[in-house]
Scaffold this motif. Structure first.
Motif, PDB file in Angstrom:
ATOM      1  N   PRO A   1       8.282   0.555  -2.754  1.00 29.57           N
ATOM      2  CA  PRO A   1       9.017   0.908  -3.984  1.00 29.57           C
ATOM      3  C   PRO A   1       9.338  -0.339  -4.802  1.00 29.57           C
ATOM      4  O   PRO A   1       9.749  -1.362  -4.293  1.00 29.57           O
ATOM      5  N   ARG A   2       9.110  -0.221  -6.090  1.00 28.02           N
ATOM      6  CA  ARG A   2       9.381  -1.342  -7.010  1.00 28.02           C
ATOM      7  C   ARG A   2      10.446  -0.922  -8.009  1.00 28.02           C
ATOM      8  O   ARG A   2      10.721   0.265  -8.205  1.00 28.02           O
ATOM      9  N   SER A   3      11.012  -1.930  -8.627  1.00 32.20           N
ATOM     10  CA  SER A   3      12.080  -1.645  -9.592  1.00 32.20           C
ATOM     11  C   SER A   3      11.539  -0.880 -10.797  1.00 32.20           C
ATOM     12  O   SER A   3      12.192  -0.012 -11.352  1.00 32.20           O
ATOM     13  N   GLN A   4      10.314  -1.195 -11.177  1.00 32.23           N
ATOM     14  CA  GLN A   4       9.707  -0.516 -12.310  1.00 32.23           C
ATOM     15  C   GLN A   4       8.668   0.474 -11.788  1.00 32.23           C
ATOM     16  O   GLN A   4       7.850   0.156 -10.935  1.00 32.23           O
ATOM     17  N   ALA A   5       8.709   1.678 -12.286  1.00 32.81           N
ATOM     18  CA  ALA A   5       7.758   2.703 -11.849  1.00 32.81           C
ATOM     19  C   ALA A   5       6.356   2.334 -12.305  1.00 32.81           C
ATOM     20  O   ALA A   5       6.141   1.917 -13.438  1.00 32.81           O
ATOM     21  N   GLY A   6       5.391   2.481 -11.390  1.00 27.61           N
ATOM     22  CA  GLY A   6       4.005   2.170 -11.715  1.00 27.61           C
ATOM     23  C   GLY A   6       3.427   3.233 -12.641  1.00 27.61           C
ATOM     24  O   GLY A   6       3.909   4.350 -12.753  1.00 27.61           O
ATOM     25  N   SER A   7       2.366   2.865 -13.265  1.00 34.01           N
ATOM     26  CA  SER A   7       1.697   3.790 -14.169  1.00 34.01           C
ATOM     27  C   SER A   7       0.943   4.839 -13.369  1.00 34.01           C
ATOM     28  O   SER A   7       0.728   4.726 -12.151  1.00 34.01           O
ATOM     29  N   GLN A   8       0.547   5.886 -14.077  1.00 38.58           N
ATOM     30  CA  GLN A   8      -0.222   6.947 -13.451  1.00 38.58           C
ATOM     31  C   GLN A   8      -1.558   6.423 -12.930  1.00 38.58           C
ATOM     32  O   GLN A   8      -2.023   6.835 -11.865  1.00 38.58           O
ATOM     33  N   ALA A   9      -2.164   5.511 -13.643  1.00 42.98           N
ATOM     34  CA  ALA A   9      -3.444   4.942 -13.210  1.00 42.98           C
ATOM     35  C   ALA A   9      -3.299   4.174 -11.897  1.00 42.98           C
ATOM     36  O   ALA A   9      -4.142   4.286 -10.999  1.00 42.98           O
ATOM     37  N   GLN A  10      -2.197   3.414 -11.786  1.00 45.06           N
ATOM     38  CA  GLN A  10      -1.984   2.642 -10.561  1.00 45.06           C
ATOM     39  C   GLN A  10      -1.734   3.578  -9.382  1.00 45.06           C
ATOM     40  O   GLN A  10      -2.215   3.325  -8.263  1.00 45.06           O
ATOM     41  N   ASN A  11      -0.988   4.658  -9.636  1.00 49.66           N
ATOM     42  CA  ASN A  11      -0.748   5.624  -8.559  1.00 49.66           C
ATOM     43  C   ASN A  11      -2.053   6.280  -8.099  1.00 49.66           C
ATOM     44  O   ASN A  11      -2.286   6.472  -6.893  1.00 49.66           O
ATOM     45  N   GLN A  12      -2.916   6.619  -9.041  1.00 49.91           N
ATOM     46  CA  GLN A  12      -4.196   7.210  -8.671  1.00 49.91           C
ATOM     47  C   GLN A  12      -5.072   6.208  -7.921  1.00 49.91           C
ATOM     48  O   GLN A  12      -5.793   6.580  -6.983  1.00 49.91           O
ATOM     49  N   LEU A  13      -4.999   4.948  -8.306  1.00 48.39           N
ATOM     50  CA  LEU A  13      -5.784   3.920  -7.630  1.00 48.39           C
ATOM     51  C   LEU A  13      -5.281   3.715  -6.193  1.00 48.39           C
ATOM     52  O   LEU A  13      -6.093   3.552  -5.256  1.00 48.39           O
ATOM     53  N   ASP A  14      -3.968   3.737  -6.016  1.00 48.55           N
ATOM     54  CA  ASP A  14      -3.410   3.617  -4.665  1.00 48.55           C
ATOM     55  C   ASP A  14      -3.816   4.807  -3.792  1.00 48.55           C
ATOM     56  O   ASP A  14      -4.142   4.652  -2.608  1.00 48.55           O
ATOM     57  N   LEU A  15      -3.780   6.010  -4.380  1.00 45.96           N
ATOM     58  CA  LEU A  15      -4.202   7.189  -3.635  1.00 45.96           C
ATOM     59  C   LEU A  15      -5.675   7.103  -3.271  1.00 45.96           C
ATOM     60  O   LEU A  15      -6.084   7.493  -2.161  1.00 45.96           O
ATOM     61  N   LEU A  16      -6.487   6.557  -4.172  1.00 41.62           N
ATOM     62  CA  LEU A  16      -7.912   6.393  -3.898  1.00 41.62           C
ATOM     63  C   LEU A  16      -8.129   5.437  -2.726  1.00 41.62           C
ATOM     64  O   LEU A  16      -9.007   5.668  -1.877  1.00 41.62           O
ATOM     65  N   ARG A  17      -7.351   4.371  -2.665  1.00 45.21           N
ATOM     66  CA  ARG A  17      -7.473   3.436  -1.541  1.00 45.21           C
ATOM     67  C   ARG A  17      -7.145   4.127  -0.219  1.00 45.21           C
ATOM     68  O   ARG A  17      -7.808   3.896   0.805  1.00 45.21           O
ATOM     69  N   ILE A  18      -6.111   4.971  -0.222  1.00 50.11           N
ATOM     70  CA  ILE A  18      -5.748   5.694   1.004  1.00 50.11           C
ATOM     71  C   ILE A  18      -6.876   6.624   1.433  1.00 50.11           C
ATOM     72  O   ILE A  18      -7.237   6.710   2.626  1.00 50.11           O
ATOM     73  N   GLN A  19      -7.479   7.312   0.484  1.00 48.51           N
ATOM     74  CA  GLN A  19      -8.564   8.230   0.809  1.00 48.51           C
ATOM     75  C   GLN A  19      -9.795   7.474   1.317  1.00 48.51           C
ATOM     76  O   GLN A  19     -10.494   7.949   2.219  1.00 48.51           O
ATOM     77  N   ILE A  20     -10.064   6.296   0.763  1.00 44.24           N
ATOM     78  CA  ILE A  20     -11.194   5.490   1.236  1.00 44.24           C
ATOM     79  C   ILE A  20     -10.924   5.001   2.657  1.00 44.24           C
ATOM     80  O   ILE A  20     -11.831   4.946   3.506  1.00 44.24           O
ATOM     81  N   GLN A  21      -9.667   4.650   2.945  1.00 47.94           N
ATOM     82  CA  GLN A  21      -9.329   4.249   4.314  1.00 47.94           C
ATOM     83  C   GLN A  21      -9.542   5.406   5.292  1.00 47.94           C
ATOM     84  O   GLN A  21      -9.976   5.201   6.433  1.00 47.94           O
ATOM     85  N   ALA A  22      -9.238   6.614   4.845  1.00 52.32           N
ATOM     86  CA  ALA A  22      -9.494   7.790   5.690  1.00 52.32           C
ATOM     87  C   ALA A  22     -10.992   7.951   5.940  1.00 52.32           C
ATOM     88  O   ALA A  22     -11.418   8.301   7.051  1.00 52.32           O
ATOM     89  N   ALA A  23     -11.824   7.680   4.925  1.00 50.74           N
ATOM     90  CA  ALA A  23     -13.277   7.745   5.110  1.00 50.74           C
ATOM     91  C   ALA A  23     -13.749   6.682   6.103  1.00 50.74           C
ATOM     92  O   ALA A  23     -14.630   6.940   6.939  1.00 50.74           O
ATOM     93  N   ASP A  24     -13.167   5.469   6.027  1.00 52.36           N
ATOM     94  CA  ASP A  24     -13.503   4.427   7.002  1.00 52.36           C
ATOM     95  C   ASP A  24     -13.144   4.869   8.417  1.00 52.36           C
ATOM     96  O   ASP A  24     -13.871   4.592   9.376  1.00 52.36           O
ATOM     97  N   ARG A  25     -12.010   5.556   8.553  1.00 52.11           N
ATOM     98  CA  ARG A  25     -11.599   6.035   9.872  1.00 52.11           C
ATOM     99  C   ARG A  25     -12.572   7.093  10.389  1.00 52.11           C
ATOM    100  O   ARG A  25     -12.902   7.130  11.587  1.00 52.11           O
ATOM    101  N   LEU A  26     -13.051   7.956   9.506  1.00 56.46           N
ATOM    102  CA  LEU A  26     -14.046   8.954   9.916  1.00 56.46           C
ATOM    103  C   LEU A  26     -15.336   8.281  10.374  1.00 56.46           C
ATOM    104  O   LEU A  26     -15.976   8.720  11.343  1.00 56.46           O
TER     105      LEU A  26
END
Length: 319
Positions: free
Chosen positions: A86-111
């Motif tokens: 958590p940061r003091s300033q809320a991230g943009s929608q693009a940054q949130n989508q990019l972070d979610l994309l990284r999590i999904q790619i990590q799940a693919a690496d785990r598969l």
């Protein structure tokens, strides 16, 4: 008077018939009892076989459920560890989508680490569709680069899914080594039984058999580690097996420790490394203990390693 006391021929025939009937009835009774015993035995065997099949199916279902639960736990753990702080300033929608994309790619690496190529490909295709939606706020240039890397990853995984995995090649090579050691041990047993020499020679043969048996058991542990995708344990067991075999090989015929390993250093290109590894492990089976040592050196040098997706590397660089 004496003639009246003698039984008539009809009476004798009747007695004989009753006796034969009694014998026949007794035989039929025993035959019925035997058939009844056979039927009961068949029913018992069928019931045990059916029960074993049910138990195997239940055990298989339990393993599948346990595997799915472990995958869910891993995905949850990855998502918890990878969530942005958590940061003091809320991230943009693009940054949130990019972070979610990284999590999904990590799940693919785990598969991929679990050798589930089909599920990883489906996930990557889902990410392609996700990036094509109108609500995608990621920068257009970055979106194009991500789509290209996803397409390359999907193409590479499709090619790999049609080939045996490096883990399977490791297991096949270890099985070949075990078969050779089994045949060697069996041949030594025959020589020991047919040899009438002194007791010292027989003790030497027994020690050799014991060492080969220990190596075979160590390779069983290495195959279990390979099935669990544990590279460090696999390498450790292979090194232990090589060390156990060293006492059976004369020093003059021992391969150099690092010379062969250096000649088969893994390539940075995953596809080329897999192809070369496949060729080296599908050659003719070993013929002596020295060749087994060379095979073990190859297995140690070519221990499979998880290669991250190109998209993973690209997203890491874009941080």
């Amino acid at each position: 008077m004496s003639t009246e006391l003698e039984p008539s021929s009809d009476t004798l025939a009747a007695v004989q018939q009753r006796r034969q009937a009694s014998i026949l009835l007794s035989r039929l009774q025993w035959l019925f009892i035997l058939l009844l015993i056979i039927a009961l035995a068949w029913l018992y065997v069928s019931q045990q076989r059916f029960q074993n099949q049910i138990n195997e199916r239940l055990h298989s279902n339990e393993q599948v459920v346990s595997r799915l639960n472990e995958m869910d736990d891993r995905l949850f753990a990855i998502s918890q560890q990878s969530l942005p702080e958590p940061r003091s300033q809320a991230g943009s929608q693009a940054q949130n989508q990019l972070d979610l994309l990284r999590i999904q790619i990590q799940a693919a690496d785990r598969l991929l680490a679990d050798n589930n190529h089909s599920a990883a490909i489906d996930l990557l295709r889902g990410l392609q569709w996700q990036l094509s939606q109108s609500n995608n706020e990621i920068a257009p240039t970055l979106t194009i680069v991500i789509k290209q890397s996803l397409a390359e990853d999907i193409e590479r995984l499709q090619a790999q899914s049609n080939q045996p995995s490096p883990w399977q090649l490791q297991n096949l090579a270890m099985q070949d080594i075990q078969e050779f050691l089994h045949s060697t041990n069996y041949g030594n047993s025959i020589d020991a039984r047919n040899d009438g020499r002194d007791s010292t020679t027989r003790i030497t043969v027994t020690n050799r058999q014991l060492i080969i048996h220990e190596v075979i058991m160590t390779l069983n542990l290495a195959m279990q580690a390979s099935n669990m995708r544990e590279k460090e344990q696999l390498t450790s067991y292979l090194q232990q097996a090589r060390k156990q075999l060293q006492v059976l090989v004369p020093n003059t015929s021992l391969p150099k420790n690092n010379a062969h390993a250096n000649s088969v250093t893994p390539s940075t290109d995953t596809d080329k490394h897999t192809t070369g590894h496949q060729k080296s492990l599908t050659k003719e089976a070993p013929h002596n203990i020295s060749e087994v040592m060379v095979w073990l050196d190859e297995l140690i040098a070519n221990a499979p390693a998880a290669t991250p997706l190109l998209t993973t590397q690209m997203l890491d660089k874009s941080r």
